[in-house]
Design a protein around this motif. Structure first.
Motif, PDB file in Angstrom:
ATOM      1  N   PHE A   1       0.858  -1.184   0.000  1.00 58.27           N
ATOM      2  CA  PHE A   1       0.000   0.000   0.000  1.00 58.27           C
ATOM      3  C   PHE A   1       0.895   1.235   0.000  1.00 58.27           C
ATOM      4  CE2 PHE A   1      -2.186  -3.493   1.985  1.00 58.27           C
ATOM      5  CZ  PHE A   1      -3.465  -3.453   1.454  1.00 58.27           C
ATOM      6  N   ASP A   2       0.905   1.950  -1.113  1.00 55.55           N
ATOM      7  CA  ASP A   2       1.730   3.145  -1.260  1.00 55.55           C
ATOM      8  C   ASP A   2       1.006   4.331  -0.618  1.00 55.55           C
ATOM      9  OD1 ASP A   2       2.729   5.676  -2.559  1.00 55.55           O
ATOM     10  OD2 ASP A   2       4.089   4.246  -3.518  1.00 55.55           O
ATOM     11  N   ASN A   3       1.606   4.878   0.435  1.00 51.77           N
ATOM     12  CA  ASN A   3       0.948   5.930   1.213  1.00 51.77           C
ATOM     13  C   ASN A   3       0.789   7.222   0.411  1.00 51.77           C
ATOM     14  OD1 ASN A   3      -0.028   7.169   3.714  1.00 51.77           O
ATOM     15  ND2 ASN A   3       1.914   8.269   3.722  1.00 51.77           N
ATOM     16  N   LYS A   4       1.796   7.598  -0.384  1.00 50.39           N
ATOM     17  CA  LYS A   4       1.745   8.848  -1.131  1.00 50.39           C
ATOM     18  C   LYS A   4       0.829   8.750  -2.349  1.00 50.39           C
ATOM     19  CE  LYS A   4       4.721  12.260  -3.396  1.00 50.39           C
ATOM     20  NZ  LYS A   4       6.119  12.621  -3.756  1.00 50.39           N
ATOM     21  N   MET A   5       0.987   7.680  -3.099  1.00 50.78           N
ATOM     22  CA  MET A   5       0.213   7.522  -4.333  1.00 50.78           C
ATOM     23  C   MET A   5      -1.187   6.980  -4.079  1.00 50.78           C
ATOM     24  SD  MET A   5       2.366   8.676  -6.472  1.00 50.78           S
ATOM     25  CE  MET A   5       1.529   8.251  -7.995  1.00 50.78           C
ATOM     26  N   GLU A   6      -1.416   6.449  -2.872  1.00 51.00           N
ATOM     27  CA  GLU A   6      -2.701   5.848  -2.509  1.00 51.00           C
ATOM     28  C   GLU A   6      -3.074   4.726  -3.476  1.00 51.00           C
ATOM     29  OE1 GLU A   6      -5.594   8.919  -2.107  1.00 51.00           O
ATOM     30  OE2 GLU A   6      -4.726   9.695  -0.246  1.00 51.00           O
ATOM     31  N   THR A   7      -2.088   3.885  -3.758  1.00 53.48           N
ATOM     32  CA  THR A   7      -2.315   2.738  -4.640  1.00 53.48           C
ATOM     33  C   THR A   7      -1.960   1.453  -3.912  1.00 53.48           C
ATOM     34  OG1 THR A   7      -0.071   2.937  -5.550  1.00 53.48           O
ATOM     35  CG2 THR A   7      -1.854   4.083  -6.717  1.00 53.48           C
ATOM     36  N   MET A   8      -2.409   0.343  -4.458  1.00 53.85           N
ATOM     37  CA  MET A   8      -2.127  -0.963  -3.872  1.00 53.85           C
ATOM     38  C   MET A   8      -1.687  -1.920  -4.963  1.00 53.85           C
ATOM     39  SD  MET A   8      -3.230  -4.320  -3.259  1.00 53.85           S
ATOM     40  CE  MET A   8      -5.004  -4.460  -3.428  1.00 53.85           C
ATOM     41  N   SER A   9      -0.664  -2.712  -4.673  1.00 60.26           N
ATOM     42  CA  SER A   9      -0.226  -3.753  -5.601  1.00 60.26           C
ATOM     43  C   SER A   9      -0.135  -5.076  -4.849  1.00 60.26           C
ATOM     44  CB  SER A   9       1.123  -3.401  -6.225  1.00 60.26           C
ATOM     45  OG  SER A   9       2.119  -3.259  -5.223  1.00 60.26           O
ATOM     46  N   LYS A  10      -0.115  -6.140  -5.606  1.00 60.08           N
ATOM     47  CA  LYS A  10      -0.127  -7.478  -5.014  1.00 60.08           C
ATOM     48  C   LYS A  10       0.804  -8.370  -5.811  1.00 60.08           C
ATOM     49  CE  LYS A  10      -3.372 -11.357  -4.449  1.00 60.08           C
ATOM     50  NZ  LYS A  10      -4.783 -11.792  -4.620  1.00 60.08           N
ATOM     51  N   GLU A  11       1.580  -9.185  -5.081  1.00 58.50           N
ATOM     52  CA  GLU A  11       2.471 -10.136  -5.746  1.00 58.50           C
ATOM     53  C   GLU A  11       2.673 -11.361  -4.867  1.00 58.50           C
ATOM     54  OE1 GLU A  11       6.590  -9.097  -6.133  1.00 58.50           O
ATOM     55  OE2 GLU A  11       6.533  -7.764  -4.393  1.00 58.50           O
ATOM     56  N   ILE A  12       2.953 -12.473  -5.505  1.00 60.19           N
ATOM     57  CA  ILE A  12       3.320 -13.698  -4.787  1.00 60.19           C
ATOM     58  C   ILE A  12       4.832 -13.719  -4.670  1.00 60.19           C
ATOM     59  CG2 ILE A  12       3.306 -16.211  -4.840  1.00 60.19           C
ATOM     60  CD1 ILE A  12       0.692 -16.032  -6.446  1.00 60.19           C
ATOM     61  N   VAL A  13       5.350 -13.723  -3.439  1.00 65.34           N
ATOM     62  CA  VAL A  13       6.802 -13.703  -3.250  1.00 65.34           C
ATOM     63  C   VAL A  13       7.360 -15.093  -2.950  1.00 65.34           C
ATOM     64  CG1 VAL A  13       6.917 -11.285  -2.554  1.00 65.34           C
ATOM     65  CG2 VAL A  13       6.504 -13.023  -0.824  1.00 65.34           C
ATOM     66  N   VAL A  14       6.504 -16.023  -2.501  1.00 66.37           N
ATOM     67  CA  VAL A  14       6.929 -17.393  -2.223  1.00 66.37           C
ATOM     68  C   VAL A  14       5.853 -18.341  -2.718  1.00 66.37           C
ATOM     69  CG1 VAL A  14       7.454 -19.086  -0.419  1.00 66.37           C
ATOM     70  CG2 VAL A  14       8.336 -16.752  -0.216  1.00 66.37           C
ATOM     71  N   GLU A  15       6.268 -19.404  -3.402  1.00 69.62           N
ATOM     72  CA  GLU A  15       5.317 -20.375  -3.947  1.00 69.62           C
ATOM     73  C   GLU A  15       5.246 -21.668  -3.141  1.00 69.62           C
ATOM     74  OE1 GLU A  15       3.420 -20.149  -6.662  1.00 69.62           O
ATOM     75  OE2 GLU A  15       4.218 -18.534  -7.904  1.00 69.62           O
ATOM     76  N   ASN A  16       6.268 -21.937  -2.324  1.00 66.40           N
ATOM     77  CA  ASN A  16       6.379 -23.274  -1.712  1.00 66.40           C
ATOM     78  C   ASN A  16       6.605 -23.206  -0.210  1.00 66.40           C
ATOM     79  OD1 ASN A  16       8.940 -22.154  -1.918  1.00 66.40           O
ATOM     80  ND2 ASN A  16       9.948 -24.148  -2.186  1.00 66.40           N
ATOM     81  N   ALA A  17       5.899 -22.308   0.472  1.00 69.96           N
ATOM     82  CA  ALA A  17       6.033 -22.202   1.923  1.00 69.96           C
ATOM     83  C   ALA A  17       5.294 -23.343   2.603  1.00 69.96           C
ATOM     84  CB  ALA A  17       5.497 -20.864   2.396  1.00 69.96           C
ATOM     85  N   PHE A  18       5.840 -23.778   3.743  1.00 72.38           N
ATOM     86  CA  PHE A  18       5.174 -24.820   4.517  1.00 72.38           C
ATOM     87  C   PHE A  18       4.170 -24.163   5.473  1.00 72.38           C
ATOM     88  CE2 PHE A  18       5.334 -28.242   7.923  1.00 72.38           C
ATOM     89  CZ  PHE A  18       4.455 -29.064   7.252  1.00 72.38           C
ATOM     90  N   LEU A  19       4.522 -23.933   6.729  1.00 73.27           N
ATOM     91  CA  LEU A  19       3.577 -23.347   7.673  1.00 73.27           C
ATOM     92  C   LEU A  19       4.101 -22.102   8.379  1.00 73.27           C
ATOM     93  CD1 LEU A  19       2.189 -26.591   9.369  1.00 73.27           C
ATOM     94  CD2 LEU A  19       1.078 -25.207   7.618  1.00 73.27           C
ATOM     95  N   GLU A  20       5.416 -22.011   8.539  1.00 72.18           N
ATOM     96  CA  GLU A  20       5.973 -20.936   9.355  1.00 72.18           C
ATOM     97  C   GLU A  20       6.741 -19.927   8.509  1.00 72.18           C
ATOM     98  OE1 GLU A  20       6.020 -19.982  12.633  1.00 72.18           O
ATOM     99  OE2 GLU A  20       4.415 -21.412  13.046  1.00 72.18           O
ATOM    100  N   TYR A  21       6.547 -18.650   8.834  1.00 67.80           N
ATOM    101  CA  TYR A  21       7.333 -17.593   8.205  1.00 67.80           C
ATOM    102  C   TYR A  21       7.319 -16.369   9.110  1.00 67.80           C
ATOM    103  CZ  TYR A  21       3.296 -14.743   6.739  1.00 67.80           C
ATOM    104  OH  TYR A  21       2.176 -13.957   6.725  1.00 67.80           O
ATOM    105  N   ASP A  22       8.244 -15.451   8.860  1.00 68.40           N
ATOM    106  CA  ASP A  22       8.272 -14.185   9.585  1.00 68.40           C
ATOM    107  C   ASP A  22       8.935 -13.142   8.697  1.00 68.40           C
ATOM    108  OD1 ASP A  22       7.646 -12.516  11.688  1.00 68.40           O
ATOM    109  OD2 ASP A  22       9.441 -12.976  12.846  1.00 68.40           O
ATOM    110  N   VAL A  23       8.692 -11.873   9.013  1.00 69.38           N
ATOM    111  CA  VAL A  23       9.192 -10.770   8.199  1.00 69.38           C
ATOM    112  C   VAL A  23       9.742  -9.691   9.117  1.00 69.38           C
ATOM    113  CG1 VAL A  23       8.631  -9.096   6.390  1.00 69.38           C
ATOM    114  CG2 VAL A  23       7.388 -11.256   6.492  1.00 69.38           C
ATOM    115  N   SER A  24      10.784  -8.986   8.657  1.00 69.55           N
ATOM    116  CA  SER A  24      11.354  -7.877   9.407  1.00 69.55           C
ATOM    117  C   SER A  24      11.772  -6.787   8.435  1.00 69.55           C
ATOM    118  CB  SER A  24      12.551  -8.363  10.238  1.00 69.55           C
ATOM    119  OG  SER A  24      13.040  -7.329  11.056  1.00 69.55           O
ATOM    120  N   ILE A  25      12.150  -5.616   8.977  1.00 73.36           N
ATOM    121  CA  ILE A  25      12.572  -4.479   8.153  1.00 73.36           C
ATOM    122  C   ILE A  25      13.683  -3.749   8.882  1.00 73.36           C
ATOM    123  CG2 ILE A  25      10.872  -2.891   9.150  1.00 73.36           C
ATOM    124  CD1 ILE A  25      10.549  -1.642   6.356  1.00 73.36           C
TER     125      ILE A  25
END
Length: 358
Positions: free
Chosen positions: A37-61
């Motif tokens: 979700f782009d805060n300035k442009m007020e737009t939204m995009s969607k993509e698949i970043v992983v095709e073969n995940a099992f059950l667990e994942y986490d994300v950081s920045i």
């Protein structure tokens, strides 16, 4: 027409960057999907970043808005992905497949990655090992945090970073299942001693912790007369030494589950689910006294999810790792902040209040 309002226990991760853009990650049938979700442009995009995940994942920045995603794939390897603008880099962390991981957590501190998870020990029904891996800039170092026994189900790990150390909260069963913490000194690269926080022999579920200055706040659900209540405890935490200061029951005995701690607008909030409704109380004196119980009306009208939230720019004025909220048609946190759309709920009995004896 009957309208069904539900709480969805999907694992949904929200990442906020320096420009207040939002990345929402969701696991769906082995695919990890990223909504941007782009805060300035007020737009939204969607993509698949992983095709073969099992059950667990986490994300950081990190502070440069680099996003890091870790997951276990269907071959039981651990995979780390770097996401920066349109660039994607994938690193396989395991030399060979490992056992199924539980409660996978990723924390990055100035590009030093720390990975936590639990694994069921081979030949044991309810004994798990908690692992900690970190990258020192050259090689990966592996630590065994603890080996734990589980009464019935494996409860989550909760990890907090206070810049000097990583503090992990988890359950272990000796005579009774209790909540413990251990801390990892980020300068010395050493784990400290295991410290028991809870004493009550009643069965417990869930855990969340929040460290504000020298106050360690703890919440969990506890069985009481065949139902669940929300328990809050506060400890003094100075130089790794813990001393209990307060203990209180915050909810009615009404199937109160999944409590989380949030510090926002100079208030400490405890938010929980009760029959799929979002409830909360707040304290403006660091957990000494508490407000009435509030039911958030929107949770009775719309589907609710639980977010795991991460920002590289959290401050002492806002400390938020989890929140309940709605996801459609827009993202909105529920359970703290303005009380305009809430209903006060009376206490059914006098709240339990204890001051520890010294």
């Amino acid at each position: 027409m009957v309208i069904i309002i539900a709480y969805f226990n999907d694992k949904i991760l929200l990442i906020s960057d320096s420009l207040n853009n939002i990345n929402l990650f969701r696991l769906n049938h082995g695919k990890i999907i990223r909504h941007y979700f782009d805060n300035k442009m007020e737009t939204m995009s969607k993509e698949i970043v992983v095709e073969n995940a099992f059950l667990e994942y986490d994300v950081s920045i990190d502070t440069e808005d680099n996003i890091y995603l870790i997951y276990q794939d269907t071959s039981f390897d651990l995979i780390l992905i770097f996401l920066k603008d349109e660039e994607v880099e994938t690193i396989k962390l395991t030399g060979e497949p490992i056992f199924e991981v539980y409660y996978l957590n990723l924390i990055n501190i100035d590009k030093e990655f720390h990975i936590f998870y639990s694994i069921l020990l081979k030949g044991w029904e309810r004994r798990y090992r908690i692992y900690h891996h970190y990258f020192d800039g050259r090689v990966w170092i592996t630590n065994i945090v603890d080996e734990i026994n589980v009464k019935e189900i494996l409860n989550p790990l909760k990890i907090i970073n206070n810049d000097k150390e990583l503090i992990i909260a988890y359950y272990d069963k000796m005579e009774h299942e209790q909540i413990y913490i251990k801390s990892f000194n980020l300068d010395q690269k050493k784990w400290g001693e295991k410290i028991k926080l809870t004493e009550d022999e009643s069965s417990k579920l869930y855990v969340d912790v929040l460290l504000k200055e020298d106050k360690l706040n703890l919440v969990y659900s506890q069985y009481y007369e065949g139902n669940l209540i929300i328990k809050y405890e506060r400890f003094s935490y100075i130089d790794g030494k813990v001393q209990k200061e307060r203990e209180e029951t915050l909810s009615n005995p009404e199937n109160a589950q999944e409590p989380i701690l949030i510090y926002y607008d100079e208030k400490l909030w405890v938010v929980w689910l009760e029959y799929e409704n979002v409830m909360s109380r707040y304290s403006d004196d660091d957990g000494t006294t508490w407000s009435s119980i509030y039911l958030w009306n929107q949770s009775k009208e719309e589907d609710i999810v639980k977010y795991k939230f991460y920002s590289g720019y959290q401050t002492d004025e806002k400390m938020l790792n989890y929140s309940f909220g709605k996801i459609h048609p827009d993202i909105k946190f529920i359970g703290f902040g303005s009380l305009n759309s809430t209903t006060q709920i009376p206490l059914k009995k006098k709240m339990i209040f204890k001051i520890p004896k010294f």
